[in-house]
Enzyme design. Structure first.
Site, PDB file in Angstrom:
ATOM      1  N   ASP A  53      -2.206   2.258  -4.535  1.00 40.96           N
ATOM      2  CA  ASP A  53      -3.431   2.708  -3.867  1.00 40.96           C
ATOM      3  C   ASP A  53      -4.528   1.664  -4.025  1.00 40.96           C
ATOM      4  OD1 ASP A  53      -2.283   5.103  -3.086  1.00 40.96           O
ATOM      5  OD2 ASP A  53      -2.846   6.115  -4.955  1.00 40.96           O
ATOM      6  N   HIS A  72       0.819  -1.213   0.000  1.00 40.05           N
ATOM      7  CA  HIS A  72       0.000   0.000   0.000  1.00 40.05           C
ATOM      8  C   HIS A  72       0.855   1.266   0.000  1.00 40.05           C
ATOM      9  CE1 HIS A  72      -3.708   1.956  -0.016  1.00 40.05           C
ATOM     10  NE2 HIS A  72      -4.302   1.438   1.044  1.00 40.05           N
TER      11      HIS A  72
END
Length: 522
Positions: A497, A493
């Site tokens: 995204d 992450h």
């Protein structure tokens, strides 16, 4: 006879080195395996040992010269040739009796060469069996299995033993036909690259010559480790100066305690390693249960898998998103063309090629999943080197299909089959497992219905395939039984995204549910 000293293998993708330091000069005596010079590459420092005992006759590549792999560095006159004509000459002013005494004094030197001759009934010469090159960044291995024991005969290139590294298994072939006279590294022992594994004798009856060879006397002149007379590697000096590290704080592992570049790196990283949390001690076990337990040392491969998986959890902001795909279209297409595909290409049409092509298609649209973080930079890759996780008896390995985005279904299926077979047989090389940019793991072959795969650092994404199971689904307002598979994308992450991860998985789903999209690039 003159023996050539050449540049050894420097590791994957390294083609040249610079001669940093010569430890000997022309005319100096050298022993077997005594360090002659040091080479520096852009990755590692390499010491070049002497291949034979004798006298350094000529230096071909001077300090500062750039040399390629297998280039000639120097020539050595072997002990039997170097100065033999002058060793037994009578000194001036001495009588014939003195000359005889001189010859008697020279006799032990001649006897030392007895093992290489056949005058004592031995037909062969003694050869050291060494640890082969283990690949880039791999410095040691564990002796897994000896296929031969002292006294056993063998042919040239017959496998003598198997070594296990944290990445691959390496078989050690016999350099010549002969007989094992002594095993120096037993099963379970750890050996370094270039270390000595055993001693063999060529020919029929070499064992006797070995037993009569005089023991090598310790060299009194060798300085102790850490001696101030030992010259440290230039690269190590430079790094110690840059990092403001005292030589007293570094433990040298080079010859005579010489500090190498790797030793400085180890000293820099040592505090971080000491601060790492240790595993909690094992809880006490009842005496009745202790007798029913078996303790087995973890293989190096399993230790590496455990370490890398934990590192992935500690370093990446790992998250998993899920979707499901109707495999009906792929299954119908495969059933329709599998016989024709096999007849034309000589390889079976499986599901993996569809998933590889679907992932390559999706990675073009969402390049973050095909990128990696390097410090404060993001490295975007304009290619797809697809890692395919393969289960083996020793653990999970991930060979890489390079430039998968440029290959067709047949080439992908053939390469996956070859790499899978190598993985199960322990024949994969490190080059075949390095450089992957994205990974696919198929837990469905073991019956897994759903799981969260762990990233393969430094990659930012891994796709988990699962079991195809018929489930009732609503299709155009009607309930139908469809072959469904859960897909799982684990991603970092920090770089990917949530929107990008979901988009990637949806594109994979769309390509599999309508494979015509792959042909149309839609």
């Amino acid at each position: 006879m003159s023996v050539e000293v050449r540049v050894p293998a420097l590791g994957e993708s390294v083609t040249e080195a610079t001669v940093a330091t010569w430890f000997k000069k022309p005319g100096d005596d050298v022993e077997v395996d005594e360090m002659l010079c040091e080479l520096e590459t852009d990755k590692v420092t390499v010491e070049v040992p002497s291949p034979a005992a004798g006298k350094l006759e000529e230096i071909v590549a001077s300090e500062g010269d750039t040399v390629g792999v297998d280039a000639l560095l120097a020539n050595i006159a072997e002990a039997g040739d170097a100065g033999s004509s002058t060793d037994v000459k009578p000194r001036e002013g001495k009588s014939a009796d003195d000359d005889a005494d001189s010859k008697e004094e020279a006799a032990p030197a001649e006897e030392e060469e007895a093992p290489a001759s056949s005058s004592d009934g031995g037909d062969g010469e003694s050869i050291d069996i060494m640890v082969p090159s283990l690949g880039e960044s791999v410095t040691e291995a564990t002796v897994s299995t000896w296929f031969k024991k002292p006294g056993d005969s063998f042919e040239a290139d017959e496998m003598l033993c198997e070594l296990e590294t944290d990445k691959v298994s390496v078989e050690v072939p016999a350099p010549a036909a002969g007989k094992i006279t002594e095993v120096l590294a037993e099963e379970g022992s750890t050996v370094e690259a270039g270390g000595k594994l055993a001693v063999m004798t060529t020919g029929e009856g070499g064992g006797a010559a070995k037993s009569e060879a005089p023991k090598e006397e310790p060299k009194a002149e060798a300085p102790k480790a850490g001696s101030k007379d030992t010259e440290d590697a230039p690269s190590a000096k430079k790094m110690m100066a840059e990092k403001n590290i005292s030589p007293d704080a570094v433990t040298g592992t080079g010859k005579d305690g010489r500090i190498m570049k790797e030793d400085v790196l180890n000293a820099i990283n040592k505090p971080a390693k000491e601060e790492a949390p240790k595993q909690a001690p094992r809880a006490p076990v009842a005496a009745a249960d202790a007798d029913r337990e078996e303790r087995v040392k973890m293989t190096r491969l399993r230790q590496t898998i455990a370490r890398r998986l934990k590192e992935a959890q500690n370093s990446a902001a790992m998250l998993t998103t899920y979707n499901e795909v109707d495999m009906g279209a792929v299954m119908d297409l495969r059933n329709e063309y599998k016989d024709l595909f096999l007849k034309k290409h000589g390889v079976k049409l499986g599901f993996m090629s569809f998933f590889v092509k679907a992932c390559c298609h999706a990675l073009k649209e969402v390049p973050d999943v095909n990128a990696e973080i390097d410090g404060t930079d993001v490295v975007y890759k304009n290619y797809v080197h697809m890692g395919i996780a393969v289960g083996t008896p020793n653990g999970l390995v991930v060979p890489v299909v390079r430039d998968a985005d440029q290959k067709g279904f047949a080439a992908i299926e053939q390469e996956i089959g070859e790499l899978g077979a190598k993985g199960r047989d322990g024949k994969l090389t490190m080059a075949e497992m390095q450089g992957g940019s994205f990974t696919i793991s198929n837990g469905g072959v073991y019956g897994s219905l759903m799981s969260s795969p762990i990233l393969n650092p430094p990659q930012s994404g891994i796709l988990g395939m699962h079991k195809i199971q018929e489930r009732p689904m609503v299709v155009n307002g009607k309930i139908e039984i469809r072959p469904m598979m859960y897909l799982a994308l684990s991603y970092d992450h920090r770089i990917v995204d949530g929107k990008g991860a979901v988009t990637f998985l949806v594109r994979v789903k769309e390509a599999l549910e309508d494979p015509r999209r792959l042909l149309m690039d839609l």
